[in-house]
Design a protein around this motif. Structure first.
Motif, PDB file in Angstrom:
ATOM      1  N   ARG A  21       0.837  -1.207   0.000  1.00 51.14           N
ATOM      2  CA  ARG A  21       0.000   0.000   0.000  1.00 51.14           C
ATOM      3  C   ARG A  21       0.867   1.251   0.000  1.00 51.14           C
ATOM      4  O   ARG A  21       0.552   2.231  -0.677  1.00 51.14           O
ATOM      5  CB  ARG A  21      -0.926  -0.026   1.217  1.00 51.14           C
ATOM      6  N   ASP A  22       1.950   1.222   0.750  1.00 55.80           N
ATOM      7  CA  ASP A  22       2.851   2.382   0.777  1.00 55.80           C
ATOM      8  C   ASP A  22       3.476   2.621  -0.591  1.00 55.80           C
ATOM      9  O   ASP A  22       3.672   3.776  -1.003  1.00 55.80           O
ATOM     10  CB  ASP A  22       3.951   2.180   1.820  1.00 55.80           C
ATOM     11  N   ARG A  23       3.828   1.533  -1.293  1.00 58.46           N
ATOM     12  CA  ARG A  23       4.405   1.701  -2.625  1.00 58.46           C
ATOM     13  C   ARG A  23       3.376   2.273  -3.597  1.00 58.46           C
ATOM     14  O   ARG A  23       3.716   3.073  -4.465  1.00 58.46           O
ATOM     15  CB  ARG A  23       4.942   0.371  -3.149  1.00 58.46           C
ATOM     16  N   GLU A  24       2.117   1.887  -3.456  1.00 57.94           N
ATOM     17  CA  GLU A  24       1.083   2.472  -4.304  1.00 57.94           C
ATOM     18  C   GLU A  24       0.987   3.972  -4.058  1.00 57.94           C
ATOM     19  O   GLU A  24       0.898   4.764  -5.000  1.00 57.94           O
ATOM     20  CB  GLU A  24      -0.261   1.811  -4.050  1.00 57.94           C
ATOM     21  N   ARG A  25       1.032   4.363  -2.798  1.00 62.67           N
ATOM     22  CA  ARG A  25       1.007   5.794  -2.474  1.00 62.67           C
ATOM     23  C   ARG A  25       2.224   6.510  -3.055  1.00 62.67           C
ATOM     24  O   ARG A  25       2.134   7.644  -3.515  1.00 62.67           O
ATOM     25  CB  ARG A  25       0.952   5.984  -0.958  1.00 62.67           C
ATOM     26  N   LYS A  26       3.364   5.833  -3.020  1.00 61.68           N
ATOM     27  CA  LYS A  26       4.591   6.434  -3.555  1.00 61.68           C
ATOM     28  C   LYS A  26       4.483   6.623  -5.065  1.00 61.68           C
ATOM     29  O   LYS A  26       4.889   7.658  -5.599  1.00 61.68           O
ATOM     30  CB  LYS A  26       5.790   5.546  -3.222  1.00 61.68           C
ATOM     31  N   VAL A  27       3.934   5.631  -5.757  1.00 60.27           N
ATOM     32  CA  VAL A  27       3.737   5.750  -7.206  1.00 60.27           C
ATOM     33  C   VAL A  27       2.785   6.894  -7.520  1.00 60.27           C
ATOM     34  O   VAL A  27       3.017   7.696  -8.432  1.00 60.27           O
ATOM     35  CB  VAL A  27       3.215   4.430  -7.798  1.00 60.27           C
ATOM     36  N   VAL A  28       1.694   6.980  -6.761  1.00 59.10           N
ATOM     37  CA  VAL A  28       0.721   8.050  -6.973  1.00 59.10           C
ATOM     38  C   VAL A  28       1.354   9.407  -6.707  1.00 59.10           C
ATOM     39  O   VAL A  28       1.131  10.370  -7.456  1.00 59.10           O
ATOM     40  CB  VAL A  28      -0.516   7.818  -6.082  1.00 59.10           C
ATOM     41  N   PHE A  30       4.482  10.148  -7.051  1.00 59.37           N
ATOM     42  CA  PHE A  30       5.370  10.416  -8.180  1.00 59.37           C
ATOM     43  C   PHE A  30       4.582  10.937  -9.375  1.00 59.37           C
ATOM     44  O   PHE A  30       4.951  11.948  -9.988  1.00 59.37           O
ATOM     45  CB  PHE A  30       6.117   9.141  -8.571  1.00 59.37           C
ATOM     46  N   LEU A  31       3.492  10.256  -9.721  1.00 61.95           N
ATOM     47  CA  LEU A  31       2.681  10.690 -10.867  1.00 61.95           C
ATOM     48  C   LEU A  31       2.119  12.085 -10.641  1.00 61.95           C
ATOM     49  O   LEU A  31       2.017  12.885 -11.575  1.00 61.95           O
ATOM     50  CB  LEU A  31       1.564   9.687 -11.124  1.00 61.95           C
ATOM     51  N   ARG A 243      16.952  10.204 -20.410  1.00 63.16           N
ATOM     52  CA  ARG A 243      17.612  10.160 -19.112  1.00 63.16           C
ATOM     53  C   ARG A 243      16.958   9.131 -18.200  1.00 63.16           C
ATOM     54  O   ARG A 243      15.755   8.918 -18.235  1.00 63.16           O
ATOM     55  CB  ARG A 243      17.557  11.537 -18.431  1.00 63.16           C
ATOM     56  N   MET A 244      17.799   8.505 -17.351  1.00 59.75           N
ATOM     57  CA  MET A 244      17.339   7.616 -16.311  1.00 59.75           C
ATOM     58  C   MET A 244      17.328   8.374 -14.987  1.00 59.75           C
ATOM     59  O   MET A 244      18.221   9.198 -14.726  1.00 59.75           O
ATOM     60  CB  MET A 244      18.238   6.388 -16.197  1.00 59.75           C
ATOM     61  N   HIS A 245      16.341   8.068 -14.154  1.00 65.64           N
ATOM     62  CA  HIS A 245      16.183   8.757 -12.864  1.00 65.64           C
ATOM     63  C   HIS A 245      15.827   7.741 -11.782  1.00 65.64           C
ATOM     64  O   HIS A 245      15.364   6.637 -12.071  1.00 65.64           O
ATOM     65  CB  HIS A 245      15.050   9.792 -12.928  1.00 65.64           C
ATOM     66  N   VAL A 246      16.023   8.161 -10.555  1.00 67.31           N
ATOM     67  CA  VAL A 246      15.556   7.401  -9.382  1.00 67.31           C
ATOM     68  C   VAL A 246      14.675   8.323  -8.579  1.00 67.31           C
ATOM     69  O   VAL A 246      15.108   9.417  -8.174  1.00 67.31           O
ATOM     70  CB  VAL A 246      16.724   6.887  -8.531  1.00 67.31           C
ATOM     71  N   TYR A 247      13.437   7.912  -8.348  1.00 67.33           N
ATOM     72  CA  TYR A 247      12.505   8.758  -7.623  1.00 67.33           C
ATOM     73  C   TYR A 247      12.902   8.829  -6.146  1.00 67.33           C
ATOM     74  O   TYR A 247      13.172   7.824  -5.492  1.00 67.33           O
ATOM     75  CB  TYR A 247      11.091   8.210  -7.727  1.00 67.33           C
ATOM     76  N   GLY A 248      12.943  10.050  -5.647  1.00 71.17           N
ATOM     77  CA  GLY A 248      13.252  10.273  -4.245  1.00 71.17           C
ATOM     78  C   GLY A 248      14.710  10.513  -3.953  1.00 71.17           C
ATOM     79  O   GLY A 248      15.080  10.784  -2.799  1.00 71.17           O
ATOM     80  N   SER A 249      15.561  10.411  -4.993  1.00 66.32           N
ATOM     81  CA  SER A 249      16.993  10.621  -4.755  1.00 66.32           C
ATOM     82  C   SER A 249      17.397  12.047  -5.111  1.00 66.32           C
ATOM     83  O   SER A 249      16.671  12.770  -5.762  1.00 66.32           O
ATOM     84  CB  SER A 249      17.814   9.635  -5.570  1.00 66.32           C
TER      85      SER A 249
END
Length: 249
Positions: A21-28, A30-31, A243-249
């Motif tokens: 559930r936390d990962r779903e929130r993180k994806v949302v 990000f979007l 480009r490649m990215h990492v979300y949250g970094s």
């Protein structure tokens, strides 16, 4: 200027992860953070860990994620979802309700002025005989029809247990050589594809849960997008820079 965004292997709803559930929130989140920047969004498979649409009902869950996709689609973002080996059984609900284009197989398209070839990756390159058999079995229309006749109270726990067993088994063994073989197979497949379809600038894959980017002898670039289980990686293209990215970094 709007950009194209590329993600793969979110595996939302995975029962074997405590933070699903936390990962779903993180994806949302990000979007939501890129909503003013994204013109095209490409989801390269295994976005959901399990999905099967029945004729009149759909599985529970994914409300936050689906709502965000619908919001982006309504705002004019072009969303394309390429089916993977976990979200095989997408039929008409996601396209009709969310305004998402669903593609099963290989997609070749001009994106922001560059010719790109995209696919999840499970249907090309190197796969053992067992995997190829299961892939064909799961995609067989007769088997899908028979499966749909079984009540979800049985099919959902069965699918979740299967996915959990498969994922944990993969995590427990050293897959480095297997992944290397698959990457080389994807590179050979891309080279062969370029011989028949010149002009492709980028080949994009998911499935392997690693981040890989390399220049091919044909001149194109091959990219494996990673995942949102450990890498939280994604790619962007603005018509000039990929480009490649990492979300949250």
């Amino acid at each position: 200027m709007k950009k194209a965004y590329f993600l793969s292997d979110l595996h939302l709803g995975a029962s074997y992860l405590e933070d699903s559930r936390d990962r779903e929130r993180k994806v949302v989140a990000f979007l939501d953070s890129v909503r003013d920047d994204v013109g095209e969004l490409y989801l390269l498979g295994d976005i959901l860990d399990y999905w099967f649409e029945y004729r009149y009902v759909v599985p529970r869950g994914y409300v936050r994620f689906f709502g965000k996709l619908a919001e982006l689609s309504d705002a004019g973002v072009k969303i394309t979802w390429l089916i993977g080996n976990h979200d095989i059984w997408i039929f008409d609900y996601i396209p009709s309700e969310l305004g998402v284009e669903v593609v099963d197989g290989v997609l070749e398209r001009d994106v922001m002025g560059a010719r790109m070839v995209m696919t999840h990756g499970d249907g090309v390159g190197h796969n053992d005989l067992r995997f190829r058999f299961l892939r064909a079995f799961f995609r067989n229309r007769v088997c899908q029809k028979l499966y749909s006749g079984v009540h979800p109270r049985w099919t959902v726990p069965f699918a979740s247990a299967w996915s959990s067993s498969s994922r944990k088994g993969g995590m427990q063994r050293d897959r480095s050589q297997e992944i290397s073989r698959n990457i080389e197979a994807l590179a050979r497949w891309s080279e062969d594809y370029s011989l028949r379809h010149p002009g492709v600038g980028y080949y994009l894959f998911g499935h392997l849960h690693v981040v890989e980017r390399r220049k091919l002898p044909c001149g194109a670039e091959m990219v494996v997008l990673g995942d949102w289980l450990t890498h939280f990686s994604y790619a962007t293209f603005d018509g000039t820079d990929f480009r490649m990215h990492v979300y949250g970094s």
